[in-house]
Design a protein around this motif. Structure first.
Motif, mmCIF file in Angstrom:
data_model
loop_
_atom_site.group_PDB
_atom_site.id
_atom_site.type_symbol
_atom_site.label_atom_id
_atom_site.label_comp_id
_atom_site.label_asym_id
_atom_site.label_seq_id
_atom_site.Cartn_x
_atom_site.Cartn_y
_atom_site.Cartn_z
ATOM 1 N N GLU A 1 -2.449 -6.397 25.989
ATOM 2 C CA GLU A 1 -3.073 -6.678 24.693
ATOM 3 C C GLU A 1 -3.312 -5.441 23.850
ATOM 4 O O GLU A 1 -3.799 -5.521 22.745
ATOM 5 C CB GLU A 1 -4.398 -7.407 24.928
ATOM 6 N N THR A 2 -2.976 -4.280 24.376
ATOM 7 C CA THR A 2 -3.172 -3.056 23.602
ATOM 8 C C THR A 2 -2.307 -3.099 22.349
ATOM 9 O O THR A 2 -1.146 -3.487 22.388
ATOM 10 C CB THR A 2 -2.793 -1.822 24.450
ATOM 11 N N ILE A 3 -2.919 -2.727 21.196
ATOM 12 C CA ILE A 3 -2.169 -2.744 19.939
ATOM 13 C C ILE A 3 -1.625 -1.344 19.672
ATOM 14 O O ILE A 3 -2.375 -0.375 19.623
ATOM 15 C CB ILE A 3 -3.082 -3.162 18.771
ATOM 16 N N ASP A 4 -0.328 -1.286 19.523
ATOM 17 C CA ASP A 4 0.293 -0.013 19.166
ATOM 18 C C ASP A 4 0.401 0.033 17.649
ATOM 19 O O ASP A 4 1.192 -0.673 17.038
ATOM 20 C CB ASP A 4 1.683 0.074 19.811
ATOM 21 N N VAL A 5 -0.445 0.875 17.050
ATOM 22 C CA VAL A 5 -0.523 0.869 15.584
ATOM 23 C C VAL A 5 0.721 1.445 14.911
ATOM 24 O O VAL A 5 0.894 1.312 13.716
ATOM 25 C CB VAL A 5 -1.759 1.648 15.081
ATOM 26 N N THR A 6 1.576 2.070 15.705
ATOM 27 C CA THR A 6 2.770 2.659 15.086
ATOM 28 C C THR A 6 3.931 1.674 15.019
ATOM 29 O O THR A 6 4.930 1.926 14.374
ATOM 30 C CB THR A 6 3.232 3.906 15.872
ATOM 31 N N ILE A 7 3.745 0.514 15.707
ATOM 32 C CA ILE A 7 4.842 -0.456 15.738
ATOM 33 C C ILE A 7 4.712 -1.447 14.585
ATOM 34 O O ILE A 7 3.608 -1.850 14.215
ATOM 35 C CB ILE A 7 4.852 -1.205 17.096
ATOM 36 N N ASN A 8 5.822 -1.842 13.996
ATOM 37 C CA ASN A 8 5.860 -2.855 12.941
ATOM 38 C C ASN A 8 4.906 -2.544 11.799
ATOM 39 O O ASN A 8 4.128 -3.381 11.367
ATOM 40 C CB ASN A 8 5.519 -4.237 13.505
ATOM 41 N N LYS A 9 4.937 -1.320 11.352
ATOM 42 C CA LYS A 9 4.038 -0.937 10.265
ATOM 43 C C LYS A 9 4.444 -1.675 8.992
ATOM 44 O O LYS A 9 5.570 -1.572 8.540
ATOM 45 C CB LYS A 9 4.119 0.576 10.050
ATOM 46 N N LYS A 10 3.474 -2.433 8.447
ATOM 47 C CA LYS A 10 3.764 -3.142 7.201
ATOM 48 C C LYS A 10 3.298 -2.275 6.039
ATOM 49 O O LYS A 10 2.174 -1.783 6.031
ATOM 50 C CB LYS A 10 3.008 -4.468 7.175
ATOM 51 N N ILE A 11 4.150 -2.097 5.057
ATOM 52 C CA ILE A 11 3.759 -1.299 3.892
ATOM 53 C C ILE A 11 3.106 -2.205 2.864
ATOM 54 O O ILE A 11 3.713 -3.145 2.375
ATOM 55 C CB ILE A 11 4.985 -0.576 3.301
ATOM 56 N N VAL A 12 1.837 -1.950 2.600
ATOM 57 C CA VAL A 12 1.106 -2.771 1.650
ATOM 58 C C VAL A 12 0.876 -1.958 0.372
ATOM 59 O O VAL A 12 0.315 -0.873 0.420
ATOM 60 C CB VAL A 12 -0.255 -3.214 2.236
ATOM 61 N N ASN A 13 1.332 -2.463 -0.731
ATOM 62 C CA ASN A 13 1.109 -1.788 -2.007
ATOM 63 C C ASN A 13 -0.214 -2.250 -2.593
ATOM 64 O O ASN A 13 -0.392 -3.416 -2.897
ATOM 65 C CB ASN A 13 2.242 -2.100 -2.981
ATOM 66 N N ILE A 14 -1.121 -1.313 -2.737
ATOM 67 C CA ILE A 14 -2.425 -1.662 -3.289
ATOM 68 C C ILE A 14 -2.414 -1.315 -4.779
ATOM 69 O O ILE A 14 -2.009 -0.225 -5.166
ATOM 70 C CB ILE A 14 -3.540 -0.898 -2.555
ATOM 71 N N GLY A 15 -2.828 -2.254 -5.590
ATOM 72 C CA GLY A 15 -2.863 -2.019 -7.033
ATOM 73 C C GLY A 15 -3.953 -1.023 -7.394
ATOM 74 O O GLY A 15 -4.832 -0.732 -6.596
ATOM 75 N N HIS A 16 -3.885 -0.475 -8.590
ATOM 76 C CA HIS A 16 -4.961 0.406 -9.014
ATOM 77 C C HIS A 16 -5.141 0.323 -10.519
ATOM 78 O O HIS A 16 -4.373 -0.329 -11.206
ATOM 79 C CB HIS A 16 -4.718 1.843 -8.538
ATOM 80 N N ARG A 17 -6.151 0.967 -11.017
ATOM 81 C CA ARG A 17 -6.506 0.792 -12.426
ATOM 82 C C ARG A 17 -5.500 1.489 -13.327
ATOM 83 O O ARG A 17 -5.000 2.556 -13.021
ATOM 84 C CB ARG A 17 -7.912 1.327 -12.660
ATOM 85 N N HIS A 18 -5.254 0.849 -14.460
ATOM 86 C CA HIS A 18 -4.363 1.403 -15.474
ATOM 87 C C HIS A 18 -4.988 2.696 -16.035
ATOM 88 O O HIS A 18 -6.206 2.771 -16.197
ATOM 89 C CB HIS A 18 -4.197 0.354 -16.581
ATOM 90 N N PRO A 19 -4.137 3.711 -16.325
ATOM 91 C CA PRO A 19 -4.705 4.973 -16.832
ATOM 92 C C PRO A 19 -5.605 4.778 -18.059
ATOM 93 O O PRO A 19 -6.622 5.478 -18.190
ATOM 94 C CB PRO A 19 -3.474 5.820 -17.178
ATOM 95 N N LEU A 20 -5.269 3.813 -18.920
ATOM 96 C CA LEU A 20 -6.121 3.569 -20.098
ATOM 97 C C LEU A 20 -7.520 3.107 -19.678
ATOM 98 O O LEU A 20 -8.523 3.536 -20.241
ATOM 99 C CB LEU A 20 -5.490 2.486 -20.992
ATOM 100 N N ASN A 21 -7.548 2.211 -18.691
ATOM 101 C CA ASN A 21 -8.847 1.729 -18.215
ATOM 102 C C ASN A 21 -9.624 2.824 -17.499
ATOM 103 O O ASN A 21 -10.846 2.888 -17.591
ATOM 104 C CB ASN A 21 -8.662 0.537 -17.276
ATOM 105 N N GLN A 22 -8.879 3.684 -16.780
ATOM 106 C CA GLN A 22 -9.555 4.804 -16.099
ATOM 107 C C GLN A 22 -10.244 5.703 -17.116
ATOM 108 O O GLN A 22 -11.408 6.061 -16.959
ATOM 109 C CB GLN A 22 -8.539 5.633 -15.301
#
Ligand SMILES: [Zn+2]
Length: 340
Positions: free
Chosen positions: A91-112
């Motif tokens: 049951e040990t989780i190997d964090v290096t296996i099957n790494k999913k790339i998640v794109n996190i949104g961020h604030r627009h430069p105008l809003n920043q």
């Protein structure tokens, strides 16, 4: 009898030692120590033992039984441990296996930048006020002392919805709304979208963003205005930034000025960005609130005075991040936006 017990005990202990599966150890337990088990049945043959021998044999049986039980429990413990270790391994989780790339949104430069500006003015004691994007002609022009023949009122410059309503051409009507509903002292900023009938080019867009500030109180004068804006520019853009106030005309302020700030690229030395002048031109507009504007909002202009200032958030964002084309702020191209 004694030998029989010891032999049986040794045989059982050997069987326990040899056992390879957890289930089998349970079988051994039943087979020898259960109600009908071999070891238990010895007790039933005690009648053949002499009365003198019985206590000794009895004791031996008990000791042997305890010993067998102890070994069985030990063995069960060992099996449990192995089982647990195997489960942990599985049951040990190997964090290096099957790494999913998640794109996190961020604030627009105008809003920043908008948020940074608001936060700065909040830290100077201003409150943040919002207003509608669809405004009345009254709030957008009339109450702001705009002459009836002022070119900004033309259909070619303003998006009219009907003869009384329009898309606000600046954030100033929020100042009008605030003065109509609040008694001085007033200290507010308002940021948001504004609309003008502009052709799109590198520096113009029919929709853009402004932030405006207003201070109304007794004895407010031009030096309060200059002090506030100089503090803002040094804190927001850097201590070495210089300012230059040039007389200008706005219908709603008198006197009025445009503010230039040291070139963001060369900090005043002169470069190709500033055409060698050392100045970023027309970064802000400001002035003392025209008495007609105060009176139009029901504020006694003999008792109170005020100053107002405004600037384009798009322009500030562009000079801050050295962006040379306003279209980039509205194209929503991820390759561009991800840089901020
Ligand atoms: Zn320069």
């Amino acid at each position: 009898m004694k030998e029989l017990i010891i032999d049986l005990k040794n045989q059982i202990l050997q069987e326990i030692k040899d056992v390879k599966e957890k289930d089998k150890i349970e079988d051994i337990k039943v087979k020898y120590l259960g109600k009908k088990g071999k070891f238990t049945s010895i007790l039933r043959n005690m009648s053949s033992v002499s009365k003198e021998e019985r206590p000794k044999i009895g004791e031996l049986i008990n000791i042997s039984k305890n010993e067998i039980e102890e070994k069985i429990n030990e063995k069960i413990e060992i099996f449990n441990k192995i089982e647990l270790e195997e489960r942990i391994k599985r049951e040990t989780i190997d964090v290096t296996i099957n790494k999913k790339i998640v794109n996190i949104g961020h604030r627009h430069p105008l809003n920043q930048v908008k948020e940074e500006l608001e936060n700065f003015f909040v830290s100077m004691g201003f409150s943040v006020v919002d207003g509608p994007e669809i405004e009345t002609v009254e709030n957008n022009f009339n109450k702001l002392n705009s002459p009836l023949d002022h070119p900004s009122r033309e259909m070619s410059d303003t998006f009219y919805i009907d003869k009384d309503l329009l898309l606000r051409t600046h954030t100033s009507p929020v100042q009008i709304r605030t003065m109509m509903s609040t008694k001085p002292p007033i200290k507010m900023v308002s940021a948001g979208r504004t609309f003008r009938f502009d052709e799109v080019d590198d520096t113009h867009s029919p929709m853009f963003h402004q932030i405006e500030g207003l201070v109304v109180d007794e004895n407010i004068n031009m030096s309060n205005l200059i002090d506030t804006l100089n503090t803002f520019i040094k804190e927001f853009f850097g201590k070495d930034m210089k300012t230059r106030y040039r007389p200008h005309y706005f219908p709603f302020t008198e006197p009025s000025a445009e503010v230039d700030v040291s070139c963001f690229n060369c900090k005043g030395k002169g470069c190709n960005v500033c055409n060698g002048t050392g100045w970023s031109m027309e970064l802000l507009g400001c002035g003392m609130v025209h008495p007609n504007v105060l009176e139009a909002c029901g504020i006694d202009s003999k008792k109170y005075s005020g100053f107002a200032f405004g600037m384009g958030i798009d322009r500030i964002t562009m000079v801050k991040h050295k962006i040379n084309n306003i279209r980039l702020l509205y194209d929503n191209d991820k390759r561009f936006l991800e840089q901020f």
